[in-house]
Design a protein around this motif. Structure first.
Motif, short mmCIF file in Angstrom:
data_model
loop_
_atom_site.label_atom_id
_atom_site.label_comp_id
_atom_site.label_asym_id
_atom_site.label_seq_id
_atom_site.Cartn_x
_atom_site.Cartn_y
_atom_site.Cartn_z
N GLU A 35 -6.39 -1.69 15.49
CA GLU A 35 -5.53 -2.86 15.33
C GLU A 35 -6.36 -4.10 14.97
OE1 GLU A 35 -2.13 -5.12 17.98
OE2 GLU A 35 -2.88 -3.18 18.62
N LYS A 36 -7.50 -4.30 15.64
CA LYS A 36 -8.35 -5.46 15.35
C LYS A 36 -8.94 -5.38 13.95
CE LYS A 36 -9.62 -6.40 20.09
NZ LYS A 36 -10.65 -6.25 21.11
N LEU A 39 -6.21 -6.37 11.52
CA LEU A 39 -5.97 -7.81 11.52
C LEU A 39 -7.07 -8.56 10.77
CD1 LEU A 39 -4.70 -8.37 15.16
CD2 LEU A 39 -3.37 -8.37 13.05
N LEU A 40 -8.31 -8.11 10.93
CA LEU A 40 -9.41 -8.73 10.20
C LEU A 40 -9.26 -8.53 8.70
CD1 LEU A 40 -12.11 -10.21 10.41
CD2 LEU A 40 -13.22 -7.98 10.54
N ARG A 41 -8.85 -7.33 8.30
CA ARG A 41 -8.63 -7.06 6.87
C ARG A 41 -7.48 -7.90 6.32
NH1 ARG A 41 -8.91 -1.36 4.33
NH2 ARG A 41 -10.72 -1.30 5.68
N GLN A 50 1.32 -13.47 8.67
CA GLN A 50 1.16 -13.64 10.11
C GLN A 50 1.49 -12.32 10.79
OE1 GLN A 50 3.45 -16.82 11.71
NE2 GLN A 50 2.59 -18.35 10.32
N TRP A 51 0.73 -11.99 11.83
CA TRP A 51 0.92 -10.73 12.55
C TRP A 51 1.07 -11.05 14.02
CZ3 TRP A 51 1.95 -6.45 9.95
CH2 TRP A 51 1.66 -6.47 8.59
N ARG A 65 2.75 -4.54 16.26
CA ARG A 65 2.69 -5.76 15.46
C ARG A 65 3.92 -5.95 14.60
NH1 ARG A 65 -1.35 -9.48 16.74
NH2 ARG A 65 -2.87 -8.27 17.86
N MET A 66 4.36 -7.22 14.50
CA MET A 66 5.41 -7.58 13.55
C MET A 66 4.73 -8.44 12.49
SD MET A 66 8.96 -9.70 14.02
CE MET A 66 8.22 -11.25 14.43
#
Length: 135
Positions: A35-36, A39-41, A50-51, A65-66
Motif C-alpha cells: 500500500e505504501k 501511494l508513493l508511485r 488523492q487516496w 483506499r478510496m
C-alpha cells in the motif's frame, strides 16, 4: 597453531564440512508495504489524485483506499498479501460498491493497482473485480 573447533561432524576425520543447504528466509511482503509503495508511485506519477484511507473502527470490511482522481473519478482498492483472498465481509462490501457502479479492485501487487487506476482513467468497460482478481 591450533584451530578452534566449531563442533559437529566436520571436525571428525573422514567427514567434510558442507555449506548451509537452507534457503535464506525471506519475509512475505506485507499488505501495508504494498500500500505504501502504491501511494508513493501515485504521488510521483499522479500528484493531482488523492487516496483516502477507508477502514477503521467499525469499518473493517471497507476497501483500504478510496481514490479521487482527475475528472471526478472515484475508485476503491483493497490491498491483500500475495496469495490471500478478500474475506467474506470484504467480498460483500466490494460487491455492494460494484453494484453501485464504482470501479473496485482487490490487488496484491503495486503493478496490479497501477494498471487498475490506468484502466479507470481510460474509462473503458471494466470487468468485475472477481474476474480481474483471478487473472
Amino acid at each position: 597453531m591450533t584451530r578452534k573447533s566449531k563442533g559437529g561432524f566436520g571436525d571428525l576425520p573422514g567427514f567434510k564440512r558442507l555449506g548451509s543447504r537452507r534457503k535464506p528466509y525471506r519475509r512475505p511482503v506485507r499488505e501495508g508495504t504494498t500500500e505504501k509503495a502504491f501511494l508513493l508511485r501515485m504521488k510521483t506519477f499522479r500528484p493531482d489524485s488523492q487516496w483516502w484511507k477507508q477502514n477503521g473502527r467499525g469499518h473493517a470490511a471497507r476497501p483500504d483506499r478510496m481514490g479521487l482522481l482527475a475528472a471526478r473519478l472515484q475508485c476503491f482498492i483493497e490491498f491483500k498479501r500475495v496469495g490471500e483472498f478478500p474475506t467474506p465481509a470484504q467480498q460483500t462490501e466490494l460487491d455492494g460498491l460494484e453494484a453501485l457502479n464504482f470501479p473496485v479492485a482487490a490487488c496484491d501487487t503495486v503493478e496490479q493497482a497501477v494498471r487498475f487506476v490506468q484502466d479507470v482513467e481510460c474509462g473503458g468497460p471494466m470487468k468485475p473485480w472477481r474476474r480481474r482478481w483471478e487473472n
